[in-house]
Design an enzyme around this catalytic site. Sequence first.
Site, PDB file in Angstrom:
ATOM      1  CG  ASP A   1      -8.160  -4.651   1.562  1.00  0.00           C
ATOM      2  OD1 ASP A   1      -9.084  -4.161   2.230  1.00  0.00           O
ATOM      3  OD2 ASP A   1      -8.113  -4.605   0.317  1.00  0.00           O
TER       4      ASP A   1
ATOM      5  CE1 TYR B   1      -3.501  -2.646   0.744  1.00  0.00           C
ATOM      6  CE2 TYR B   1      -4.632  -0.568   1.097  1.00  0.00           C
ATOM      7  CZ  TYR B   1      -4.668  -1.919   0.865  1.00  0.00           C
ATOM      8  OH  TYR B   1      -5.870  -2.554   0.741  1.00  0.00           O
TER       9      TYR B   1
ATOM     10  CE  LYS C   1       1.637 -17.948  -2.762  1.00  0.00           C
ATOM     11  NZ  LYS C   1       0.702 -19.093  -2.876  1.00  0.00           N
TER      12      LYS C   1
ATOM     13  CG  ASP D   1     -13.783  -6.700   2.070  1.00  0.00           C
ATOM     14  OD1 ASP D   1     -13.602  -6.041   3.119  1.00  0.00           O
ATOM     15  OD2 ASP D   1     -14.260  -6.205   1.031  1.00  0.00           O
TER      16      ASP D   1
ATOM     17  CG  ASP E   1      -2.343 -20.329  -1.523  1.00  0.00           C
ATOM     18  OD1 ASP E   1      -1.841 -20.362  -0.381  1.00  0.00           O
ATOM     19  OD2 ASP E   1      -1.804 -20.875  -2.506  1.00  0.00           O
TER      20      ASP E   1
END
Length: 348
Positions: free
Chosen positions: A241, A139, A185, A245, A217
């Site tokens: 983020d 970000y 990851k 959600d 994942d």
Amino acid sequence: MSKKIVVLSGDGIGPEIMAAGLQVLEVVNKRFAMDLEMTEYPFGGAGIDSSGEPLPHKTLNACKNADAILLGAIGGPQWDEAPHRPEEGLLALRKALGLYANIRPISVFDSLASLSPIKEEKVRGTDFIVVRELTGGIYFGRPRELTDTHALDTCVYSNQEIRRIIRKAFEIAKTRRKKVTSVDKANVLATSKLWRKIAEEVAQEFPEVTLEHQLVDSAAMILIQDPRSFDVIVTENLFGDILSDEASVIPGSLGMLPSASHSEIGPSLYEPIHGSAPDIAGKNLANPMSMILSITMMLRQSFQFETVAKVIESACNEVMDQGILTKDLGGAATTSDFIAAVMNELKA
Ligand code: IPM
Ligand code: MG
């Protein structure tokens, strides 16, 4: 001395749910003599409309001097082509205040478990917290380039940035079921390899807490398959983020979910997880629970008003148990019907 609360209602349904939340807050403010003083400032699209900037100087200064900040929601299609987008204001505010720790609790209210799109028997009893790093990663990383022929984003994390957010997660887990799931990851990304190494180091400081690692994942899959297996999830900015959600679907409505963002020192910010929902803005349809629960998080985490937070939450639970529910939860109550019922419970 009064406690200064900066109110950033923002855009879309932001002003409606903020007004609803403040109605409740004002009642308990008087009853429990909390001496909270709320002042509104323009922010997001409302900032762009008032001064051309999503985070006007006056708003930023007020936030820096506040004891806590309440934010409704920002954004909307009307600013898609504007030179500045409302979202830039939110990122700039997080950075300027050093709000590195974003806490997003996900729990399924018993009476609402049947509303989840996932099988009820899988989600009933779900109760976990996503601890999202909020001021680093892709970000904010530089360089960032965008031309017609190529684009570049940079994901950077320092050792200290990783350590402080992972410590935060362990501290929270210590007060709960004592399990941290660190999501990365590490089979591909350098930042994730460092993340995993530091998670292992921090775990040594908290022998009573169990640490597990999940690749992002696979974490995305387990969130739906077995949401009850999580206690505290800690992860970097972009993964947090996306996963938060995804997690917000579990309780059946995004309209119920609050969040808190903390810095090392300085004011914390409290806001619903959801966006500004332009499609239902101004229609008196939004569920104000996400805002009310953001307010109760503020009362607990910034001011230690545990009892007051409980009074508000039991009034809301009572109302929902009576079947007074907004449209997102399959009910027919408007935002103002819901608040009127809460006020009635509070005998206001
Ligand atoms: C969130 C939002 C923001 C983010 C947007 C509005 C910039 O999606 O708070 O989750 O990506 O952090
Ligand atoms: Mg988001």
